[in-house]
Design an enzyme around this catalytic site. Sequence first.
Site, PDB file in Angstrom:
ATOM      1  N   HIS A 167       0.857  -1.187   0.000  1.00 42.21           N
ATOM      2  CA  HIS A 167       0.000   0.000   0.000  1.00 42.21           C
ATOM      3  C   HIS A 167       0.889   1.231   0.000  1.00 42.21           C
ATOM      4  O   HIS A 167       2.019   1.206   0.500  1.00 42.21           O
ATOM      5  CB  HIS A 167      -0.873  -0.023   1.260  1.00 42.21           C
TER       6      HIS A 167
ATOM      7  N   ASP B 258       3.021  -4.469   7.897  1.00 39.54           N
ATOM      8  CA  ASP B 258       1.757  -3.756   7.770  1.00 39.54           C
ATOM      9  C   ASP B 258       0.632  -4.774   7.938  1.00 39.54           C
ATOM     10  O   ASP B 258       0.350  -5.562   7.043  1.00 39.54           O
ATOM     11  CB  ASP B 258       1.684  -3.073   6.402  1.00 39.54           C
TER      12      ASP B 258
ATOM     13  N   GLN C  28      -4.685  -5.246   6.864  1.00 37.32           N
ATOM     14  CA  GLN C  28      -5.677  -6.216   6.387  1.00 37.32           C
ATOM     15  C   GLN C  28      -5.629  -7.514   7.179  1.00 37.32           C
ATOM     16  O   GLN C  28      -6.666  -8.072   7.541  1.00 37.32           O
ATOM     17  CB  GLN C  28      -5.442  -6.509   4.896  1.00 37.32           C
TER      18      GLN C  28
ATOM     19  N   LYS D 173     -10.636  -0.693  10.021  1.00 42.52           N
ATOM     20  CA  LYS D 173     -10.809  -1.914   9.231  1.00 42.52           C
ATOM     21  C   LYS D 173     -11.201  -3.100  10.115  1.00 42.52           C
ATOM     22  O   LYS D 173     -11.643  -4.129   9.610  1.00 42.52           O
ATOM     23  CB  LYS D 173      -9.534  -2.231   8.457  1.00 42.52           C
TER      24      LYS D 173
ATOM     25  N   CYS E 258      -4.550   2.465  -3.773  1.00 42.07           N
ATOM     26  CA  CYS E 258      -3.285   2.929  -3.177  1.00 42.07           C
ATOM     27  C   CYS E 258      -2.188   1.876  -3.335  1.00 42.07           C
ATOM     28  O   CYS E 258      -1.429   1.612  -2.397  1.00 42.07           O
ATOM     29  CB  CYS E 258      -3.474   3.308  -1.709  1.00 42.07           C
TER      30      CYS E 258
END
Length: 407
Positions: A124, A201, A204, A227, A365
Site C-alpha cells: 500500500h 503492515d 488487512q 478496518k 493505493c
Amino acid sequence: MPRKLDLPAIRAEFPILSREVNGHPLVYLDNAASAQKSNAVIDALSGQMRTAYANVHRGLHTLANETTEAFEAARETVRAFLNAPSTDTIIFTKGSTEGINLVASALAARIQPGDEIVLSIMEHHSNIVPWHFLRERHGAVLRWVGLTEDGSLDMDAMAAAIGPKTKLVAITHMSNVLGTVVDVAAVAKLAHDAGAEILIDGSQAAVHLPVDVQAIGCDWYVITAHKIYGPTGIGALYGTAQALDRARPYQGGGEMIEIVEMDRITYNSAPHKFEAGTPPILEAIGFGAALRWLAEFDKAEVAAHEHGLYERAANALRSVNGIRIHGEAPGKGAVLAFSLEGAHPHDIAQIVDRYGVAIRAGHHCAQPLMQHLGVTATARASFALYNTEAEVDALAEALAKARKMLV
C-alpha cells in the site's frame, strides 16, 4: 465459549446494514477500505461521552481517573489482540499510516546514503511513500521484490534482495488488493539473519488472521482500527522494547516528556514517549470495544465463513466471460480484485451501486502493483464477518447486469 456465528443476529448489531441504497438492500462489500461499526462500538463511544469523559493521565478527579482507566484498558485489549509482551510496547497512533511514518522517522536518524529498504511490489502507498522520504532526504535505496504467477510473494527473490546493506524490510502481512497472505515469520528471520529490522503492515491481516507478534518475531507491526470494525482516527504500532528504546520521539509536546526546562529536556518512556499531546481518547476506547466484540467469535469459524464467501464470489465470476481475477495465491484472504474486459472499474462500481452493492474501484493505493498487473485500476469486493451468501449472489447478479450494459 465463543459466540455462535448467527448472521441475522450479528447483522442486527450493525444499524447501517438495515438501510437501503437506491431502493435496494445495502450490500456492503467494501470492507477492505473500512468496515462498518456495531452497537458495541457505537455504545462505547456515546456511553463514555455521556458518563465519564475527561482528559487522560493528567487529572486526579473521578472523571479523569475513569477515563484513564478505560483508555488504558483499550491499550491492554490491543496488547492481548497482538499477543504483545507488554502494554509498554503498544503505541496508539492515528492508524497504520502514522505508525509507519513513526518508524520511518525513527529510522531516519540511522540511515546513511546507500542503506537499503526492501519492499514488495504489492505494498500500500502508506508502506511506500515514507520510505521514499528516506530515499529523497537521506540517500536510502529502495529494493523491490516481485510476485509469483499466482500472486504469492517470491520468497527466493526476497532472500536475494536482503543483504548486508539492508536496514529494514517493510512488508504487508496481507495484500489489500490480491488478498495474498505473506509468511511474515519467514521474512522476519531473513531480515534478522542479515542484521536488519522488519516492519509488518497488518492493516488487512489483523481483520482476518490471528496475529502473534512474538511468534512472528517482528520489530514493528501496525494495525488500524477502522478496518477491524472500530472507529477512524485510531490505530496501534507494536514495537519491541529494544526497537522503541532506539527510536527517537516522533513528535514533541505534552505527555511525551518527563522534565522540560529552559535549557534541557528529558523524555518519557514508551509508550508515552511516542504519544505527544491529547490522544484520541474516545477513539481508543471504541477500538478496544471493537476488538473485544471480535474476540467473542471463534477465529477459525470466522475465517472459514469469510473464505466461503470469497470462493462463492470467485466461482461466480469465473463463469463470466471477460472477467479476470487478480491474485489466487493459496490461503489468500477474503479480498476479490477483478477486471472486466472492455469496462472501466469505475463504471462497474457505479452500475452495481444502482443495485445497492458497494464495492471499491481504483488503484487501491497500490500503483506499483497495478503496473505489475498491467492495469490502471481494478474493481474489488471484500468480505467481512457480517456478509452473507445472499449478498454474494446479489453482487453476481449486479455484475451480470453491469456486463450487459458495458460490454
